[in-house]
Design an enzyme around this catalytic site. Structure first.
Site, PDB file in Angstrom:
ATOM      1  N   GLY A  77      33.624   0.751 -16.173  1.00  0.00           N
ATOM      2  CA  GLY A  77      33.937   1.812 -16.044  1.00  0.00           C
ATOM      3  C   GLY A  77      32.991   3.279 -15.691  1.00  0.00           C
ATOM      4  CG  HIS A 111      22.698   1.796 -18.094  1.00  0.00           C
ATOM      5  ND1 HIS A 111      22.910   1.627 -16.626  1.00  0.00           N
ATOM      6  CD2 HIS A 111      24.150   2.701 -18.565  1.00  0.00           C
ATOM      7  CE1 HIS A 111      24.333   2.239 -15.931  1.00  0.00           C
ATOM      8  NE2 HIS A 111      24.628   2.742 -16.992  1.00  0.00           N
ATOM      9  CG  ASP A 144      26.829  -0.170 -14.417  1.00  0.00           C
ATOM     10  OD1 ASP A 144      27.543   0.593 -14.736  1.00  0.00           O
ATOM     11  OD2 ASP A 144      25.444   0.500 -13.577  1.00  0.00           O
TER      12      ASP A 144
END
Length: 190
Positions: A20, A156, A166
């Site tokens: 999210g 990430h 993402d």
């Protein structure tokens, strides 16, 4: 079970990758999810909301991913999320449910040291996003045909499916932005 070109055995595990985003937080948010079976993408989806929080988007992504995997026939689901809020909260749900979705119970005023002195009453503190946690709780703990577990992954960090989730979340945010920018229909005067 066969759905389209994806075939699941009852023992097969499907990974749901969920993410999210929200910018600013609170503000315009998006969620993205994808289901992976045997290393291959089975289904993906995204969406967004114009006025939300990052935590709500993380929760919705996980729930949407579980629902999508369930529609494909998956019964063993591992939700991979870079949100500790989601992963840890999923393990706390049972206790929250036992406490009526309160982090702490309300306490009446109680006598304290000294004559005629009382500690003031303390209100209960509700679980944030209880509406979403209650829905997740019903899916995870209220349905014996599913086995759902949660795993935290570092965000990430180059994990291909996490990076894709993402990107889906960011695209969902853009969808919500488009919905927010679309002017309402206006009546014309004759």
């Amino acid at each position: 079970m066969e759905r389209g070109s994806v075939v699941f055995k009852e023992t097969d595990e499907v990974e749901v990758w969920a993410d999210g985003c929200c910018e600013p937080n609170p503000g315009l948010g998006g969620w993205g999810q994808l289901a992976v079976h045997r290393g291959l993408l089975a289904v993906e989806g995204n969406g967004g909301e114009p006025d939300t929080t990052n935590n709500r988007m993380e929760l919705i992504a996980a729930m949407q991913g579980i629902a999508a995997a369930g529609k494909l026939g998956a019964r063993r689901i591992k939700v991979c999320s870079d949100s500790k809020y989601v992963v840890l909260g999923a393990s706390w749900c049972k206790k929250w449910a036992e406490k009526d979705w309160m982090l702490r119970k309300a306490r009446p005023a109680i006598p304290s040291k000294g004559k005629h002195q009382f500690e003031p009453a303390r209100p209960g503190k509700p679980v944030a996003n209880a509406d979403l946690w209650q829905r997740l709780f019903r899916v995870v703990h209220g349905n014996s045909s599913f086995h759902i577990e949660f795993e935290w992954v570092k965000g990430h960090s180059g994990l291909i499916w996490n990076e894709r989730a993402d990107r889906l979340a960011r695209a969902g945010r853009l969808k919500a932005m488009g919905a927010r920018l679309t002017p309402p229909e206006t009546a014309t005067a004759d």
